[in-house]
Design a protein around this motif. Structure first.
Motif, mmCIF file in Angstrom:
data_model
loop_
_atom_site.group_PDB
_atom_site.id
_atom_site.type_symbol
_atom_site.label_atom_id
_atom_site.label_comp_id
_atom_site.label_asym_id
_atom_site.label_seq_id
_atom_site.Cartn_x
_atom_site.Cartn_y
_atom_site.Cartn_z
ATOM 1 N N LYS A 392 0.796 -1.166 0.154
ATOM 2 C CA LYS A 392 0.007 -0.061 0.035
ATOM 3 C C LYS A 392 0.583 1.305 0.106
ATOM 4 C CE LYS A 392 -3.747 2.332 2.488
ATOM 5 N NZ LYS A 392 -4.752 2.244 3.714
ATOM 6 N N ALA A 393 2.020 1.216 0.836
ATOM 7 C CA ALA A 393 2.895 2.459 0.808
ATOM 8 C C ALA A 393 3.463 2.878 -0.468
ATOM 9 C CB ALA A 393 3.832 2.104 1.859
ATOM 10 N N MET A 394 3.960 1.536 -1.143
ATOM 11 C CA MET A 394 4.518 1.665 -2.383
ATOM 12 C C MET A 394 3.519 2.280 -3.489
ATOM 13 S SD MET A 394 4.597 -0.699 -5.413
ATOM 14 C CE MET A 394 5.715 -0.583 -6.760
ATOM 15 N N LEU A 395 2.447 1.764 -3.285
ATOM 16 C CA LEU A 395 1.375 2.309 -4.518
ATOM 17 C C LEU A 395 0.911 3.556 -4.141
ATOM 18 C CD1 LEU A 395 -0.799 -1.202 -4.667
ATOM 19 C CD2 LEU A 395 0.914 -0.132 -6.561
ATOM 20 N N ILE A 396 0.925 4.085 -3.028
ATOM 21 C CA ILE A 396 0.585 5.393 -2.586
ATOM 22 C C ILE A 396 1.621 6.400 -3.247
ATOM 23 C CG2 ILE A 396 0.688 7.235 -0.571
ATOM 24 C CD1 ILE A 396 -0.568 5.083 1.088
ATOM 25 N N ARG A 397 2.854 5.855 -3.269
ATOM 26 C CA ARG A 397 4.007 6.956 -3.738
ATOM 27 C C ARG A 397 3.817 6.724 -5.238
ATOM 28 N NH1 ARG A 397 8.533 3.950 -0.030
ATOM 29 N NH2 ARG A 397 7.963 4.912 1.890
ATOM 30 N N LEU A 398 3.360 5.647 -5.700
ATOM 31 C CA LEU A 398 3.356 5.679 -7.253
ATOM 32 C C LEU A 398 1.914 6.562 -7.664
ATOM 33 C CD1 LEU A 398 4.122 4.510 -9.958
ATOM 34 C CD2 LEU A 398 2.582 2.639 -9.444
ATOM 35 N N ILE A 399 0.961 6.444 -7.128
ATOM 36 C CA ILE A 399 -0.077 7.091 -7.618
ATOM 37 C C ILE A 399 0.138 8.577 -7.347
ATOM 38 C CG2 ILE A 399 -2.501 7.755 -6.684
ATOM 39 C CD1 ILE A 399 -2.863 5.088 -5.847
ATOM 40 N N ASP A 400 0.819 8.993 -6.189
ATOM 41 C CA ASP A 400 1.439 10.304 -6.293
ATOM 42 C C ASP A 400 2.279 10.764 -7.044
ATOM 43 O OD1 ASP A 400 0.065 10.808 -3.720
ATOM 44 O OD2 ASP A 400 1.671 10.510 -2.614
ATOM 45 N N PHE A 401 3.053 10.082 -7.730
ATOM 46 C CA PHE A 401 4.131 10.259 -8.710
ATOM 47 C C PHE A 401 3.180 10.550 -10.021
ATOM 48 C CE2 PHE A 401 6.401 8.512 -12.354
ATOM 49 C CZ PHE A 401 7.047 9.670 -12.546
ATOM 50 N N LEU A 402 2.166 9.541 -10.376
ATOM 51 C CA LEU A 402 1.472 9.569 -11.695
ATOM 52 C C LEU A 402 0.498 10.784 -11.627
ATOM 53 C CD1 LEU A 402 0.847 5.770 -11.741
ATOM 54 C CD2 LEU A 402 2.354 7.014 -13.291
ATOM 55 N N GLN A 403 -0.212 11.076 -10.500
ATOM 56 C CA GLN A 403 -0.926 12.298 -10.409
ATOM 57 C C GLN A 403 -0.183 13.611 -10.683
ATOM 58 O OE1 GLN A 403 -2.838 12.123 -6.555
ATOM 59 N NE2 GLN A 403 -4.472 10.884 -7.571
ATOM 60 N N GLU A 404 0.971 13.537 -10.344
ATOM 61 C CA GLU A 404 2.219 14.782 -10.505
ATOM 62 C C GLU A 404 2.205 14.884 -11.760
ATOM 63 O OE1 GLU A 404 3.787 18.172 -9.443
ATOM 64 O OE2 GLU A 404 3.143 16.689 -7.892
#
Length: 572
Positions: A392-404
């Motif tokens: 979950k922590a990894m995917l949160i970071r990935l989602i943040d990056f993709l939204q950026e």
């Protein structure tokens, strides 16, 4: 009149120290602009963590990208060995030396000579290093590794004095220096326990192996006079050198788009208000095995490529050839998009890397390919290399990056049962913008698929269950069909349709029989009415005859009376 507190509020400015860009992907972002200019930076860590490579890349990037020549002084590896070791990364050290962009120097320290004479000072090193710096006008210097320089020195007092002298000399020369050091025992970062105190910036590298999965991490332990990232950051060593990923996002200030992108399935778009998903949003497709999650992802990828936009597909379960072959059976040709360069597959087993290194790799591939859509299929396979909370922590970071980056992402997740829980979607259902759930519907000895839109933020969407059908012609969602016992799917729906059709035929036949009976009764009644009408006319005529006769008699009598009266009067 109220005071404007914003105008009265004092502004405080903190001047940043001069910094030198390293050129290493991600490291300059973490350090907020690079390492301190004209000051020594310590890079420490255990054997095999990447100290030499990081410092050497610092020299090469400076020479090739920032026109800053550099000196690399090695106390362990010979210069020809260094050139061979980094050739696979695309670094041609011999060519750079020939062009006087860098200077490689190997200094051999004989421990026995120091032990025999008991004499030790760095004057010879300063002369040699100073000559190397002046010969190419170096702006950057690397000393690798400092332990070999002081290996034969047992007197701690002399050692500390010489260390301080070395660091002061580097500052006086005005060069931006990196000194590498081995990790010390206990709480000390280095063997001598002094380097971290006299260095202006300290970077700690770590190489861990957890559950047979290795991961390299980087942390800025200290940075005098500058703000910097304080977390641990994973980094990757590959054919392009070192890549560090700043993975922690503390704010939620991402730009959002109101534009829409089609899912590739018209019936699904209709359920989503007729327009599909938001651009730059995150979508989760979860369901049990065999419910068609990959098929939905393939349709989404196909639709992206049909818009002439790039799609990057990360497969953790099937090979690209398997996916391409399987999708042909449902009328989706992904190979043509691969050939055109619009679709790229990145397939690997999750156990190839740790979670953080997977994240770094994904980050790097996205930066390189620049897609508008990213697909991860399935994210639940990542559970083999980390816990649910870590995934979950990894995917949160990935989602943040993709939204950026304003990239639309679709995740698929395997549910192990039909109960919706945090375990089935790895806890990311609360993070994504849209969540599609595909579930088995078992009824009357038959297994069918049903699709639910669990949520879709910011748009009107259907709350109905649709039967999800996969055929040779592709994917479709069947309109809701309600029977006496609720929603019907598959053969139960067809059987109910046939039963209703038969009932309709019987009803039509019964109606026809009733119509014929009504017609017959109408004719009988009409005949009776006609007879009564004739009888009425006959009676009416008879009555009219008597009435006429009476009128005639009356008239004749009146006429006769009148004639007799005239005769009596003698009138003619």
């Amino acid at each position: 009149m109220a005071k404007d507190h914003k105008k009265d509020k004092k502004q405080f400015y903190y001047p940043q120290i001069p910094k030198t860009l390293t050129g290493i992907t991600g490291l300059d972002e973490i350090t907020s602009g690079g390492i301190p200019t004209g000051r020594p930076t310590l890079v420490c860590g255990e054997a095999g963590c990447g100290k030499t490579l990081l410092s050497l890349e610092f020299i090469v990037r400076g020479a090739t990208e920032f026109n800053e020549p550099g000196v690399f002084m090695a106390f362990e590896e010979k210069t020809d060995e260094l050139a061979i070791n980094v050739a696979s990364l695309g670094f041609d050290l011999n060519k750079l030396q020939a062009n006087k962009k860098i200077k490689l120097d190997h200094v051999h320290i004989d421990r026995s000579e120091i032990e025999e004479t008991g004499e030790y000072d760095l004057d010879g090193l300063f002369i040699r290093l100073g000559y190397a710096i002046d010969s190419i006008g170096a702006k950057r210097v690397v000393l690798d590794t400092i332990e070999n320089l002081f290996a034969g020195l047992s007197n701690q007092g002399i050692l500390r004095a010489e260390l301080r002298r070395l660091f002061h000399w580097l500052k006086e020369k005005g060069v931006t220096a990196i000194i590498t050091g081995e990790r010390g025992d206990g709480p000390s970062l280095t063997r001598q326990g002094l380097e971290e105190y006299v260095s202006d910036c300290v970077i700690l590298l770590d190489h861990r192996v957890i559950n047979q999965i290795s991961t390299r991490r980087l942390r800025i332990v200290k940075y005098r006079g500058s703000i910097h990232g304080t977390n641990e950051y994973p980094f990757l060593i590959d054919q392009d050198g070192i890549s560090v990923l700043p993975v922690t996002s503390l704010n939620l200030e991402k730009e959002v788009s109101s534009g829409r992108v089609s899912s590739g399935i018209p019936a699904l778009d209709k359920m989503l208000g007729g327009k599909g998903f938001f651009k730059g949003s995150s979508i989760l497709v979860s369901g049990t095995a065999g419910t068609g999650k990959t098929s939905i992802a393939a349709y989404f990828a196909n639709e992206t490529c049909m818009r002439k936009e790039r799609c990057l597909y990360f497969a953790f379960e099937e090979s690209p050839r398997q996916i391409i072959r399987n999708m042909r059976s449902i009328n989706v040709d992904l190979q043509k998009h691969v050939d055109s360069g619009l679709l790229e597959f990145q397939a690997a087993r999750p156990t190839l890397h740790g979670l953080e290194q997977h994240l770094v790799s994904i980050h790097k591939q996205i930066k390189k390919f620049k897609p508008r859509t990213v697909i991860l299929d399935p994210i639940t396979n990542l559970i083999t290399v980390g816990s649910v909370s870590e995934v979950k922590a990894m995917l949160i970071r990935l989602i943040d990056f993709l939204q950026e980056e304003q990239i639309t992402v679709m995740f698929t997740a395997l549910s192990l049962n039909t109960i919706v829980s945090e375990q089935t979607d790895e806890g990311v259902s609360s993070l994504v913008d849209a969540w599609l759930l595909v579930r088995d519907i078992e009824f009357n000895g038959e297994r069918n698929r049903g699709m639910y839109i669990m949520k879709s933020r910011g748009m009107k969407h259907s709350n109905q269950v649709r039967e999800f059908i996969i055929t040779d012609n592709g994917i479709d969602l069947v309109e809701v069909y309600l029977g006496p016992d609720g929603v019907l799917t598959g053969s139960a729906r067809e059987s109910q349709k046939l039963a209703e059709k038969a009932g309709e035929v019987l009803r039509n036949n019964a109606l026809n029989m009733k119509d014929r009976e009504i017609n017959r009764k109408r004719k009988v009644l009409e005949a009776k009415i006609a007879g009564l009408q004739t009888e009425f006319e006959s009676v009416e005529e008879e009555l009219n005859k008597i009435y006429v006769e009476e009128e005639l008699v009356k008239n004749i009598t009146s006429t006769n009376r009148h004639e007799i009266t005239k005769l009596r009067r003698g009138e003619s």
